[in-house]
Scaffold this motif. Structure first.
Motif, short mmCIF file in Angstrom:
data_model
loop_
_atom_site.label_atom_id
_atom_site.label_comp_id
_atom_site.label_asym_id
_atom_site.label_seq_id
_atom_site.Cartn_x
_atom_site.Cartn_y
_atom_site.Cartn_z
N TYR A 299 -60.11 28.25 -9.01
CA TYR A 299 -59.61 26.87 -9.01
C TYR A 299 -59.61 26.27 -10.41
O TYR A 299 -58.71 25.54 -10.78
N ARG A 300 -60.64 26.58 -11.17
CA ARG A 300 -60.74 26.00 -12.50
C ARG A 300 -59.60 26.49 -13.38
O ARG A 300 -58.98 25.72 -14.12
N GLU A 301 -59.30 27.79 -13.23
CA GLU A 301 -58.21 28.38 -13.99
C GLU A 301 -56.86 27.79 -13.54
O GLU A 301 -55.98 27.54 -14.35
N ILE A 302 -56.73 27.59 -12.23
CA ILE A 302 -55.47 27.07 -11.68
C ILE A 302 -55.23 25.64 -12.16
O ILE A 302 -54.13 25.29 -12.55
N GLY A 303 -56.29 24.84 -12.19
CA GLY A 303 -56.16 23.48 -12.70
C GLY A 303 -55.93 22.46 -11.60
O GLY A 303 -55.62 22.80 -10.46
N TRP A 304 -56.11 21.20 -11.96
CA TRP A 304 -55.98 20.09 -11.01
C TRP A 304 -54.57 20.01 -10.43
O TRP A 304 -53.61 20.31 -11.10
N PHE A 305 -54.49 19.57 -9.20
CA PHE A 305 -53.24 19.19 -8.51
C PHE A 305 -52.27 20.35 -8.29
O PHE A 305 -51.19 20.16 -7.78
N ARG A 306 -52.63 21.57 -8.71
CA ARG A 306 -51.70 22.68 -8.52
C ARG A 306 -52.12 23.52 -7.33
O ARG A 306 -53.30 23.70 -7.09
N PRO A 307 -51.14 24.06 -6.61
CA PRO A 307 -51.47 24.92 -5.48
C PRO A 307 -51.87 26.33 -5.96
O PRO A 307 -51.64 26.69 -7.11
N THR B 206 -70.74 24.11 -10.19
CA THR B 206 -70.82 25.12 -11.26
C THR B 206 -69.44 25.39 -11.87
O THR B 206 -69.35 25.81 -13.01
N ARG B 207 -68.38 25.15 -11.11
CA ARG B 207 -67.05 25.34 -11.67
C ARG B 207 -66.61 24.14 -12.47
O ARG B 207 -65.48 24.09 -12.95
N GLY B 208 -67.47 23.13 -12.56
CA GLY B 208 -67.13 21.98 -13.38
C GLY B 208 -66.34 20.90 -12.66
O GLY B 208 -65.82 19.99 -13.29
N LEU B 209 -66.23 20.99 -11.34
CA LEU B 209 -65.56 19.91 -10.61
C LEU B 209 -66.47 18.69 -10.56
O LEU B 209 -67.66 18.82 -10.30
N PRO B 210 -65.94 17.50 -10.79
CA PRO B 210 -66.77 16.29 -10.70
C PRO B 210 -67.02 15.94 -9.23
O PRO B 210 -66.32 15.12 -8.65
N THR B 211 -68.03 16.57 -8.65
CA THR B 211 -68.20 16.46 -7.20
C THR B 211 -68.52 15.03 -6.76
O THR B 211 -68.09 14.60 -5.70
N ARG B 212 -69.27 14.31 -7.58
CA ARG B 212 -69.60 12.94 -7.18
C ARG B 212 -68.36 12.07 -7.15
O ARG B 212 -68.14 11.30 -6.22
N ALA B 213 -67.53 12.24 -8.18
CA ALA B 213 -66.29 11.46 -8.22
C ALA B 213 -65.39 11.83 -7.05
O ALA B 213 -64.78 10.96 -6.41
N LEU B 214 -65.33 13.13 -6.73
CA LEU B 214 -64.50 13.56 -5.61
C LEU B 214 -65.02 13.00 -4.30
O LEU B 214 -64.26 12.59 -3.43
#
Lengths: 271, 441
Positions: free
Chosen positions: A120-128, B190-198
């Motif tokens: 997911y991190r590689e794919i990036g935000w908002f992308r499928p 761990t993947r860096g997603l802002p879980t609290r914001a989400l």
């Protein structure tokens, strides 16, 4: 740090000047839940390209050590560096395999969906998740011999297969350091062999793997180094020199009847 | 009324009145948004967040009204302002629950119950203050309690529709992030997603749906439109994308059906009708859902039990033949190998006669057993072979356990019957290779 621990470690925990930074350096790490310390003043440095086991009794803080290193639980004190940098800046070089029981396996996703989460991190935000990433995920599933189960809903997998899916999710990240929390807990023999095969593959390509492990009998067979802890660090270093009956007794206290069994096993191996 | 139902129903279905059409559109879009965002609430085990937001919004609405009355008397029922008040109070309530959970050891359901009832109590108290002000415009506030779909004016509907579409759009954009948040929060971090914001975003979207939904179904029922559609959808699919889609669809259908039903009958409120339609769809899904509906599960279970009973019956018959050599009575044409009197089927004495008859009937229909004129059971060659195979498998397994797993004979015995059903051909081959080429059993 206890004097014994200092004695057992091959390096001082500071970064060696010049050379490539160690995959993981833990300095003075202390973690407490409800004011009760569970990890106390741990100093540790990992050598690259090794398979490392973290062993200790239940409640010794093994999982907490990993989680604190990854900033998943707050630390009271201490510094953790991955490849010489704070975790935030090197997330892509570190992969984490949580304990299988921490998630709800009844969740409506397929094995492939779970593995794709590693991307997911590689794919990036908002992308499928596009075909390219699905193929990457499938390749990761193949490495753990689970490609035939890609479309299966995860609740229809056995415990061992679920564990392999978790491993594949980490493999999809192509990291250099892998932190795994009890990957061998409650898995079948085929899965254990598949996982250990993957670990050896990782080692031969220069990656480092740190595994929270509960089965003392297989430590010397599967791993190069061992970190023994019971809240405090008891000893760390090569399995051959550190996994002694004396260290086991100090790690497990009087609770361990297995000690004799294991030391006998080791005696057999040294013969 | 001389013609109850008929012509208003026709009018409703043909969308004759502009107002009905507008309300139908607004309610359907709300149902869509609620179903989609509800999917994630359900999977995050936060199904009751809508309930909290609904109850907690009441004091916000009352306070917003009082503030506006203060500044410009008579203009209290200003919908956007009231919605802002509801949103703030709803969010405050939801966050209070999270904070209590984070910093104390109070159980989640306890803190839910405390927070929502205290906020609701404050709301009711404030509402009585509002009414004592005796401002003519305060009458509309009651609509938030019970919902008053019919009273919605078209101007409001455009606000609702826009909000609903925005909610669906945002959820769609964050679909994969929300999925990971609900499935494995630690890994997401761990993947860096802002879980609290989400998490806050998810709560915010749920609050928006609740606040919009309040006017339609009432703040006490708003949780139903968030939870029922995804709960129904879960019975039909094991894929979160399909689940969200189905939940949205279910939301649309129940909202539309509720509005039509209420338009067809005077005095029938739309909110409760929407909730009832959703409930009916839930019951339907619970029964007939393709993945988890009870009827399907029951059918699968029954098929399995029949197969297991057949295994037990054949093993039992084979053992009876082995134990009584005189039962071997080969027929002239060789089709029948042995005949066992019905009451001699030894190990199955615990079975009810109905169960035995059903298993026998199935085997007779398959042609591997026969019934003689005196009611005894005749075994064909196939039945003997199958029985022998089942018995052999069991012995293979016992041998394997004794040799490799060091299991005592006593503990093997307890699990025998379960094992007969578990040993499929692939496992048997593995057993055979483990025990050598031709194990003596």
């Amino acid at each position: 740090m206890s004097p014994e621990a200092a004695h057992q470690q091959s390096h001082s925990p500071s970064r060696p000047a010049g050379g490539p930074a160690s995959p993981l350096v833990i300095h003075d790490l202390t973690v407490a839940y409800q004011r009760k310390p569970v990890v106390w003043d741990i100093d540790y440095e990992t050598q690259a390209g090794k398979l490392i086991a973290i062993v200790g009794p239940n409640g010794a803080g093994k999982s907490t050590l990993i989680k604190a290193a990854l900033n998943l639980v707050p630390r009271i004190s201490g510094e953790v560096l991955f490849f010489g940098e704070p975790y935030k800046r090197v997330r892509h070089r570190v992969a984490y395999v949580p304990q299988r029981t921490t998630v709800d396996w009844d969740f409506p996703v397929s094995a492939l969906d779970v593995v794709a989460m590693g991307l997911y991190r590689e794919i990036g935000w908002f992308r499928p998740v596009t075909r390219r990433y699905r193929e990457q995920a499938l390749a990761a599933l193949e490495r753990v011999a689970m490609q035939d189960f890609a479309r299966r809903q995860i609740s229809q997998l056995s415990g061992g297969q679920q564990q392999r899916v978790f491993l594949a999710r980490a493999l999809a990240q192509n990291a250099e350091l892998y932190l795994m929390d009890e990957p061998f807990a409650g898995v079948d023999a085929a899965t254990e062999q598949a996982i250990i095969g993957v670990l050896r593959e990782l080692r031969s390509s220069g990656q480092t793997v740190i595994v929270v492990h509960h089965d003392l009998q297989t430590v010397s067979e599967y791993f190069d180094d061992v970190l023994m802890m019971n809240m405090r660090l008891i000893a760390a270093g090569p399995v051959g020199t550190v996994l002694t009956a004396e260290n086991l007794r100090r790690t497990y206290g009087g609770k361990l009847s297995l000690i004799d069994q294991v030391s006998q096993k080791m005696a057999e191996q040294h013969r | 009324m001389s013609l109850p139902g008929a012509s208003p129903l026709f009018a409703a279905i043909s969308f004759a009145s502009y107002n009905t059409r507008v309300v139908l559109l607004g309610a359907s879009l709300l149902g869509l948004a609620a179903g989609v965002i509800g999917t994630f609430l359900l999977l995050r085990k936060k199904a009751l967040i809508g309930d909290v937001v609904g109850h907690c919004a009441l004091p916000g609405i009352a306070v917003a009204f009082l503030v506006i009355e203060r500044t410009s008397p008579g203009a209290g029922k200003n919908l956007p302002a009231l919605l802002v008040g509801a949103t703030c109070a709803g969010l405050l309530g939801a966050q209070t629950v999270s904070l209590i959970k984070l910093f104390t050891r109070v159980d989640n359901d306890t803190s839910l119950a405390v927070v929502l009832s205290v906020f609701y109590g404050a709301g009711v108290a404030l509402l009585s203050v509002v009414q004592r002000l005796a401002s003519g415009s305060s009458a509309g506030l009651k609509d938030f309690l019970n919902g008053q779909t019919a009273a919605i004016v078209s101007q409001d509907v455009w606000i609702f529709s826009g909000a609903s579409l925005a909610i669906v759009l945002v959820t769609g954009l964050l679909f994969k992030e929300f999925t990971l948040l609900c499935f494995d929060e630690d890994f997401a971090r761990t993947r860096g997603l802002p879980t609290r914001a989400l998490d806050i975003a998810l709560t915010l979207l749920a609050t928006a749906v609740s606040v919009v939904g309040m006017q339609t179904v009432g703040l006490l029922l708003v949780t139903a439109i968030l939870v029922t559609p995804p709960a129904s959808a879960r019975f039909w699919t094991n894929d979160i994308r399909v689940m969200a889609l189905l939940a949205g669809l279910t939301g649309v259908v129940s909202a539309a059906a509720g509005v039509i039903a209420s338009a067809a009958r005077e005095r029938l409120p739309a909110g409760p009708m929407i909730v009832l339609c959703g409930g009916a769809l839930f019951v339907f899904s619970l029964l007939f859902g393709r993945e988890r509906g009870v009827i399907w599960l029951w059918a699968i279970h029954r098929r399995e039990r029949l197969r297991n009973d057949r295994t037990d019956l054949l093993r039992s018959l084979y053992e009876s033949v082995e134990a009584n050599p005189q039962s071997a009575r080969p027929s002239k044409d060789g089709a029948i190998r042995a005949v066992i009197p019905r009451d001699h089927i030894e190990p199955l004495r615990t079975w009810s006669s109905r169960r035995l008859n059903r298993a026998l009937g199935a085997c007779i229909r398959d042609g591997i057993l026969g019934r003689t004129s005196d009611g005894s059971i005749a075994l064909t060659q196939t039945a003997i072979e199958e029985g022998a195979r089942i018995v052999r498998n069991r012995k293979l397994w016992e041998l394997y356990l004794q040799q490799f797993a060091d299991v005592s004979a006593a503990s093997i015995d307890r699990n025998r019957d379960l094992l007969d059903h578990a040993l499929d051909p692939a496992l048997v081959r593995q057993l055979e290779s483990a025990l050598g080429e031709s194990p003596r059993v």
